[in-house]
Scaffold this motif. Structure first.
Motif, PDB file in Angstrom:
ATOM      1  N   VAL A   1     -17.784 -16.405  -8.220  1.00  0.00           N
ATOM      2  CA  VAL A   1     -18.245 -15.541  -7.256  1.00  0.00           C
ATOM      3  C   VAL A   1     -17.583 -16.079  -6.058  1.00  0.00           C
ATOM      4  N   PHE A   2     -16.658 -15.230  -5.251  1.00  0.00           N
ATOM      5  CA  PHE A   2     -15.841 -15.537  -4.243  1.00  0.00           C
ATOM      6  C   PHE A   2     -16.460 -14.717  -3.037  1.00  0.00           C
ATOM      7  N   GLN A   3     -16.279 -15.336  -1.810  1.00  0.00           N
ATOM      8  CA  GLN A   3     -16.704 -14.760  -0.675  1.00  0.00           C
ATOM      9  C   GLN A   3     -15.683 -13.546  -0.469  1.00  0.00           C
ATOM     10  N   GLU A   4     -16.044 -12.472   0.547  1.00  0.00           N
ATOM     11  CA  GLU A   4     -15.469 -11.508   0.701  1.00  0.00           C
ATOM     12  C   GLU A   4     -14.057 -11.545   1.205  1.00  0.00           C
ATOM     13  N   ARG A   5     -13.046 -10.609   1.060  1.00  0.00           N
ATOM     14  CA  ARG A   5     -11.806 -10.576   1.331  1.00  0.00           C
ATOM     15  C   ARG A   5     -11.665 -10.744   2.907  1.00  0.00           C
ATOM     16  N   PHE A   6     -10.807 -11.510   3.280  1.00  0.00           N
ATOM     17  CA  PHE A   6     -10.441 -11.573   4.815  1.00  0.00           C
ATOM     18  C   PHE A   6      -9.232 -10.781   4.959  1.00  0.00           C
TER      19      PHE A   6
ATOM     20  N   TYR B   1      -6.330 -24.928   8.327  1.00  0.00           N
ATOM     21  CA  TYR B   1      -7.634 -25.411   8.413  1.00  0.00           C
ATOM     22  C   TYR B   1      -8.024 -25.938   9.770  1.00  0.00           C
ATOM     23  N   THR B   2      -9.286 -25.562  10.217  1.00  0.00           N
ATOM     24  CA  THR B   2      -9.667 -25.978  11.495  1.00  0.00           C
ATOM     25  C   THR B   2     -11.387 -25.820  11.642  1.00  0.00           C
ATOM     26  N   TYR B   3     -11.965 -26.275  12.599  1.00  0.00           N
ATOM     27  CA  TYR B   3     -13.316 -26.117  12.959  1.00  0.00           C
ATOM     28  C   TYR B   3     -13.294 -25.485  14.411  1.00  0.00           C
ATOM     29  N   HIS B   4     -14.816 -25.265  14.544  1.00  0.00           N
ATOM     30  CA  HIS B   4     -15.197 -24.293  15.804  1.00  0.00           C
ATOM     31  C   HIS B   4     -14.932 -24.939  17.072  1.00  0.00           C
ATOM     32  N   LYS B   5     -14.902 -26.254  17.251  1.00  0.00           N
ATOM     33  CA  LYS B   5     -14.555 -26.753  18.581  1.00  0.00           C
ATOM     34  C   LYS B   5     -13.002 -26.591  18.919  1.00  0.00           C
ATOM     35  N   ASN B   6     -12.078 -26.326  17.801  1.00  0.00           N
ATOM     36  CA  ASN B   6     -10.629 -25.984  18.178  1.00  0.00           C
ATOM     37  C   ASN B   6     -10.421 -24.561  18.278  1.00  0.00           C
ATOM     38  N   HIS B   7     -11.270 -23.620  18.197  1.00  0.00           N
ATOM     39  CA  HIS B   7     -10.917 -22.183  18.280  1.00  0.00           C
ATOM     40  C   HIS B   7     -10.089 -22.030  19.534  1.00  0.00           C
ATOM     41  N   ASP B   8     -10.986 -22.511  20.684  1.00  0.00           N
ATOM     42  CA  ASP B   8     -10.250 -22.012  21.933  1.00  0.00           C
ATOM     43  C   ASP B   8      -9.080 -22.847  22.368  1.00  0.00           C
TER      44      ASP B   8
ATOM     45  N   GLY C   1       1.332 -12.890   6.728  1.00  0.00           N
ATOM     46  CA  GLY C   1      -0.085 -13.048   6.824  1.00  0.00           C
ATOM     47  C   GLY C   1      -0.630 -14.309   7.268  1.00  0.00           C
ATOM     48  N   PHE C   2      -1.751 -14.329   7.913  1.00  0.00           N
ATOM     49  CA  PHE C   2      -2.057 -15.523   8.624  1.00  0.00           C
ATOM     50  C   PHE C   2      -3.777 -15.616   8.466  1.00  0.00           C
ATOM     51  N   ILE C   3      -4.203 -16.882   8.140  1.00  0.00           N
ATOM     52  CA  ILE C   3      -5.825 -17.086   8.006  1.00  0.00           C
ATOM     53  C   ILE C   3      -5.997 -18.322   8.792  1.00  0.00           C
ATOM     54  N   ALA C   4      -6.834 -18.544   9.564  1.00  0.00           N
ATOM     55  CA  ALA C   4      -7.708 -19.547   9.958  1.00  0.00           C
ATOM     56  C   ALA C   4      -8.873 -20.008   9.476  1.00  0.00           C
ATOM     57  N   PHE C   5      -8.814 -21.026   8.261  1.00  0.00           N
ATOM     58  CA  PHE C   5     -10.073 -21.196   7.698  1.00  0.00           C
ATOM     59  C   PHE C   5     -10.915 -22.228   8.224  1.00  0.00           C
ATOM     60  N   SER C   6     -12.045 -21.824   8.721  1.00  0.00           N
ATOM     61  CA  SER C   6     -12.897 -22.553   9.969  1.00  0.00           C
ATOM     62  C   SER C   6     -14.409 -22.693   9.065  1.00  0.00           C
ATOM     63  N   ASP C   7     -15.119 -23.321  10.163  1.00  0.00           N
ATOM     64  CA  ASP C   7     -16.502 -23.630   9.593  1.00  0.00           C
ATOM     65  C   ASP C   7     -17.461 -22.595  10.263  1.00  0.00           C
ATOM     66  N   GLN C   8     -16.739 -21.756  10.908  1.00  0.00           N
ATOM     67  CA  GLN C   8     -17.543 -20.610  11.660  1.00  0.00           C
ATOM     68  C   GLN C   8     -16.577 -19.251  11.492  1.00  0.00           C
ATOM     69  N   ASN C   9     -17.094 -18.244  11.512  1.00  0.00           N
ATOM     70  CA  ASN C   9     -16.325 -16.773  11.911  1.00  0.00           C
ATOM     71  C   ASN C   9     -16.359 -16.966  13.253  1.00  0.00           C
ATOM     72  N   ASP C  10     -15.132 -16.405  13.682  1.00  0.00           N
ATOM     73  CA  ASP C  10     -15.039 -16.022  15.132  1.00  0.00           C
ATOM     74  C   ASP C  10     -14.145 -14.902  15.119  1.00  0.00           C
ATOM     75  N   ALA C  11     -14.564 -13.765  15.676  1.00  0.00           N
ATOM     76  CA  ALA C  11     -13.875 -12.364  15.481  1.00  0.00           C
ATOM     77  C   ALA C  11     -12.961 -12.474  16.380  1.00  0.00           C
ATOM     78  N   LYS C  12     -12.946 -13.084  17.647  1.00  0.00           N
ATOM     79  CA  LYS C  12     -11.722 -12.757  18.746  1.00  0.00           C
ATOM     80  C   LYS C  12     -10.711 -13.474  18.465  1.00  0.00           C
ATOM     81  N   ILE C  13     -10.546 -14.700  17.593  1.00  0.00           N
ATOM     82  CA  ILE C  13      -9.437 -15.343  17.038  1.00  0.00           C
ATOM     83  C   ILE C  13      -8.285 -14.468  16.022  1.00  0.00           C
ATOM     84  N   PRO C  14      -8.822 -14.182  14.883  1.00  0.00           N
ATOM     85  CA  PRO C  14     -10.094 -14.249  14.330  1.00  0.00           C
ATOM     86  C   PRO C  14     -10.148 -15.550  13.213  1.00  0.00           C
ATOM     87  N   THR C  15     -11.035 -16.134  12.942  1.00  0.00           N
ATOM     88  CA  THR C  15     -10.992 -17.145  12.022  1.00  0.00           C
ATOM     89  C   THR C  15     -12.190 -16.697  10.802  1.00  0.00           C
ATOM     90  N   PHE C  16     -12.090 -17.388   9.731  1.00  0.00           N
ATOM     91  CA  PHE C  16     -12.712 -17.091   8.605  1.00  0.00           C
ATOM     92  C   PHE C  16     -13.653 -18.268   8.103  1.00  0.00           C
TER      93      PHE C  16
END
Length: 393
Positions: free
Chosen positions: A95-100, A154-161, A177-192
């Motif tokens: 069972v996987f998370q939704e597709r980003f 791979y990143t985490y929320h403190k480095n989003h900005d 294609g590009f994905i920033a895999f993080s510990d929080q979703n952030d729509a303005k980046i966006p991160t997943f």
């Protein structure tokens, strides 16, 4: 009287001792029978105690699962306590998370317009970084989707900005294609936000990396030709990456390729540096995705060495890091900043011990270099301008 006198006292002692021993065994048997009867007379108390222990076990397992997956609805109570952990994990295994949307960056206007042109003195700023970068030329023949590359960090929320924002504004949009895999979703980046086993920490990077690769394999294996991953403090010269991956070295699409900066650690393991980024082609991703949960890939290990763990896993299937140096022996993937590579002198440190036939000074790095590491946000922007806008202006 005669018979009595003929009796042996020694035999009498033996018979007496045997009798005492028999009485002891009889007493012990009675005690055991009594305890058994006592237990049978209190079934409710024992049943309640066992039930309490089982409920406590279930709650501990429940908490562990919830840290991995947010979907509470599938976590039903299992009355078979011997296999509950195995069954719950197997139930969620596929069972996987939704597709980003990996095209979200190119589909939205996310560029900081104040950044689109360099500051007045930025192109005139001389440094060891800019000196080495004068040698490196982005390939002019680069075309989107040839080959088609998915870039992930791979990143985490403190480095989003900071790091992630700088990545987004410089090299990331040049990938297909590009994905920033993080510990929080952030729509303005966006991160997943990528879910993974265990805590969110540097010491648990193998679990985060495993989840990223499983997710990428599940959703994107048929959409891209190559899959790149690295940290949020690297700079990728995507045009040179396309040039290298388009070379005859990779013409056989049926072969698995594991590409990056080769290191050899002290136990003899050859791996690609995570800092310099590394790539798998579609065939290598297929092998990894189908085997990353097998026991030989150490799926439950907690360690920061995700690059070493991945290499050990792939090596079990004869997928090994290749030599990515150019014809002069100069490296294309770099685990340090441009300045560090330019100024590095032979020493007995980890970098020297891990590397293959290092070259020094301007010979350290190929003219078609692909990546650098330990790049802070300000330097990331400087490198972008030195490579692209300053040469045009």
């Amino acid at each position: 009287m005669e018979n009595f006198k003929s009796c042996n006292p020694r035999r009498i002692c033996i018979f007496g001792f045997s009798g005492i021993l028999a009485l002891c065994w009889l007493y012990l048997a009675l005690v055991i029978i009594n305890n058994a009867i006592s237990r049978r007379s209190k079934p409710e108390k024992i049943s309640e105690q066992n039930n309490f222990e089982w409920q406590e076990t279930k709650e501990n397992i429940h908490d562990q699962i919830l840290r991995l997956f947010k979907d509470h609805s599938t976590l039903e109570k299992n009355e078979n306590n011997e296999n509950v952990t195995k069954e719950l994990f197997e139930e969620k295994k596929d069972v996987f998370q939704e597709r980003f949307d990996p095209f979200a960056l190119s589909n939205k206007v996310l560029w900081d317009r104040s950044f689109s042109t360099p500051k007045e003195d930025q192109c005139l700023k001389a440094s060891f970084n800019s000196r080495l970068l004068e040698k490196i030329v982005p390939w002019g023949g680069s075309t989107r989707n040839e080959p088609k590359i998915l870039c992930s960090i791979y990143t985490y929320h403190k480095n989003h900005d900071t790091n992630v924002k700088a990545t987004r504004e410089t090299w990331a949009s040049r990938c297909d294609g590009f994905i920033a895999f993080s510990d929080q979703n952030d729509a303005k980046i966006p991160t997943f936000k990528i879910d993974h086993q265990g805590d969110e920490s540097y010491k648990n990077m193998w679990q985060k990396s495993r989840s990223i690769w499983k997710y990428v394999h599940h959703w994107y294996k048929d959409e891209f030709d190559w899959f790149l991953i690295g940290g949020d403090d690297m700079f990728i010269i995507v045009e040179n990456l396309r040039k290298y991956l388009s070379s005859p070295e990779f013409k056989d699409k049926t072969k698995p390729y594991f590409v990056g900066r080769r290191f050899k650690n002290l136990d003899g393991t050859i791996f690609n540096s995570g800092g310099a980024s590394y790539l798998l082609n579609a065939q290598a991703l297929k092998i990894l995705g189908e085997n990353i949960d097998s026991s030989i890939c150490r799926p439950n290990m907690r360690t920061f060495g995700e690059d070493v763990m991945l290499a050990k896993c792939l090596s079990k299937f004869n997928v090994l890091p290749i030599d990515t140096r150019n014809e002069l022996g100069e490296e294309r993937f770099h685990p340090l900043t441009p300045e560090h590579h330019l100024r590095y002198k032979k020493s007995n440190d980890w970098y020297f011990k891990y590397s293959f036939d290092l070259k020094y000074g301007m010979d350290c790095c190929s003219y078609d270099s692909v990546s650098f590491h330990y790049i802070k946000p300000a330097l990331m922007k400087d490198i972008f301008h030195w490579l692209y806008t300053c040469r045009i202006s």
